[in-house]
Scaffold this active site. Structure first.
Site, mmCIF file in Angstrom:
data_model
loop_
_atom_site.group_PDB
_atom_site.id
_atom_site.type_symbol
_atom_site.label_atom_id
_atom_site.label_comp_id
_atom_site.label_asym_id
_atom_site.label_seq_id
_atom_site.Cartn_x
_atom_site.Cartn_y
_atom_site.Cartn_z
ATOM 1 N N LYS A 7 0.832 -1.199 0.000
ATOM 2 C CA LYS A 7 0.000 0.000 0.000
ATOM 3 C C LYS A 7 0.866 1.249 0.000
ATOM 4 O O LYS A 7 1.848 1.344 0.752
ATOM 5 C CB LYS A 7 -0.913 -0.029 1.230
ATOM 6 C CG LYS A 7 -1.961 1.065 1.299
ATOM 7 C CD LYS A 7 -2.864 0.827 2.503
ATOM 8 C CE LYS A 7 -3.938 1.880 2.632
ATOM 9 N NZ LYS A 7 -4.837 1.595 3.791
ATOM 10 N N SER A 41 -9.489 2.116 2.758
ATOM 11 C CA SER A 41 -8.508 2.851 1.987
ATOM 12 C C SER A 41 -7.508 1.952 1.247
ATOM 13 O O SER A 41 -6.746 2.428 0.412
ATOM 14 C CB SER A 41 -7.722 3.783 2.925
ATOM 15 O OG SER A 41 -7.024 3.027 3.918
ATOM 16 N N SER A 65 -10.468 -0.349 6.732
ATOM 17 C CA SER A 65 -9.758 -0.236 5.456
ATOM 18 C C SER A 65 -9.139 -1.512 4.920
ATOM 19 O O SER A 65 -8.667 -1.530 3.788
ATOM 20 C CB SER A 65 -8.656 0.831 5.580
ATOM 21 O OG SER A 65 -9.223 2.092 5.768
#
Length: 448
Positions: free
Chosen positions: A92, A162, A186
């Site tokens: 990420k 996210s 997330s």
């Protein structure tokens, strides 16, 4: 090395004709260990899959094929084989990587090159992983700008956030594993939207050194995979509590699962309600003991407590950017620093006290229970990339600091995946992984 189309062994030991990128992480690791597959061949196969799917999915914000292949060749030279030997992993883009940019999807950090790897990346490299590239994220994994990533099942819908790119990359077969984070929902919610497995471990057991924190009380590294047994590979690499013994899955008839609708049940869409009921029914038919459980009254306020703590800690998290890059900082973060929601110190004290009470109450349910079964999302992935989905079925578990595992279950009225999650007590990660391996194939039967 075996050629493409080789009959790779699956988890049952039977042969399946498939390309390397189609292997689960566990099956790929087995082939890497027995010499029928190399890290370079697996990496090249994943790169081929990325070339096919990336134009539509847009999971990656940084990908250097030569860099990935070079890493894989070095892994193939290694004498030892770690817990993640040869595994291509997506990272990420708010987790630092020394050889790749970390932009946080923020205009402030475009082109930013950290000086060293985040702890989770460094550990993964030491355990033999190939760091494939950086996956798109909601800005700072907190708000502001959305990822460009689309849901692999439907380009018009969100993959969730996210950890948008990480969930989509695994679900699309681009990489066998990918790392995300969770402050509210997330990691688990995008898994439900994309039809992937995911794990959010106990808070604090995986170091958060080297990623942009939003809330130090809540932020947790998590990961995605395509099979329940694959989730154990990063768990071993990160030395989660109990993984040394790695408890074997219990027989289904020996499992006691509590179904918790939770304080936000009225927010669940029909597809989420159906998923929970389907999962419970499938487990009952398979022989598990499944029973409803109502959480005590203190849990009624726990979602609001999570929001209070998250926003209050965000004030300090983004203060430097607020002072140094005010014009470039998204209005959502400026509002957080300025405490536009009006959080008072007494609110924060009350939220922390409630969290401590609820943690004790929840942990006390074990070991009489093996896991809690509960929704992982409000419903199907919403249309549009600006709507990451509602974290209301995740935030309370994040605040409790407990491990959570997302399991695909069925498809909603629009044909999109809808999953459930199982939850265990703090530091019960290894036992929860064993439960996931036992019940995952039962719950997600027919989910595809």
């Amino acid at each position: 090395m075996a050629p493409p189309g080789h009959a790779w062994p699956d988890a049952s030991g039977m042969g399946l004709t498939m390309e390397p990128f189609e292997l689960t992480a566990t099956a790929a690791l087995r082939a890497l260990h027995d010499g029928t597959l190399t890290a370079e061949a697996l990496t090249r196969s994943c790169l081929g899959r990325i070339a096919d799917r990336e134009p539509a999915v847009r999971a990656f914000v940084f990908l250097d094929a030569a860099l990935a292949i070079g890493q894989a060749r070095e892994v193939d030279k290694a004498c030892g084989k770690g817990a993640l030997h040869g595994m291509p992993i997506g990272i990420k883009d708010m987790i630092d990587t020394a050889d790749m940019p970390t932009t946080h999807n923020s205009p402030i950090y475009q082109g930013h090159r950290p000086g060293q790897d985040a702890a989770c990346v460094a550990i993964s490299r030491a355990e033999g992983a190939v760091i494939m590239g950086k996956t798109d994220t909601l800005e700072f994994a907190a708000g502001g700008r959305r990822a460009r990533t689309s849901n692999p099942e439907d380009e018009t819908r969100t993959p969730g956030g996210s950890s948008s790119g990480s969930a989509a990359a695994v679900a699309a077969g681009m990489v066998p594993l990918a790392y995300g984070t969770q402050t509210g929902g997330s990691t688990i919610r995008p898994a439900s939207f994309c039809g992937a497995y995911a794990m959010k471990p106990t808070h604090g057991v995986v170091s958060t050194q080297g990623f942009k924190r939003y809330s130090h009380t809540l932020d947790t590294i998590g990961w995605y995979a395509r099979a329940p047994e694959d989730l154990a590979l990063p768990a071993r690499a990160f030395r989660l509590w109990g993984m040394e013994e790695a408890p074997a899955p219990k027989p289904l008839a020996a499992l006691r699962i509590a179904v918790v609708e939770g304080p936000n049940w009225t927010r669940a869409e029909d597809s989420a309600r159906q998923a929970l009921h389907l999962a419970a029914d499938r487990l009952r038919r398979a022989g598990a003991r499944v029973e409803p459980l109502a959480l005590p009254p203190p849990f009624d306020s726990i979602t609001a407590a999570q929001r209070t703590i998250m926003r209050s800690e965000g004030r300090g998290a983004f203060l430097a950017e607020y002072l140094l890059h005010h014009a470039k900082l998204h209005a959502e973060f400026r509002d957080t620093v300025e405490n536009k929601t009006g959080i008072a110190a007494r609110d924060l004290v009350a939220a922390h006290d409630l969290a401590a009470e609820c943690r004790r109450l929840f942990d006390a349910l074990f070991p009489e229970l093996d896991a809690v079964l509960t929704p992982s999302a409000v419903g199907e992935a919403p249309v549009g990339l600006q709507n990451n989905g509602d974290p209301v079925f995740n935030a309370m578990w994040t605040l409790l600091h407990v491990p959570c595992i997302a399991i695909p279950c069925h498809r909603g009225p629009n044909g999109m995946p809808v999953g459930v999650q199982i939850v265990g007590p703090r530091y019960g990660d290894a036992a929860l992984l064993a439960v996931a391996q036992a019940i995952g194939p039962v719950i997600d039967a027919g989910a595809g």
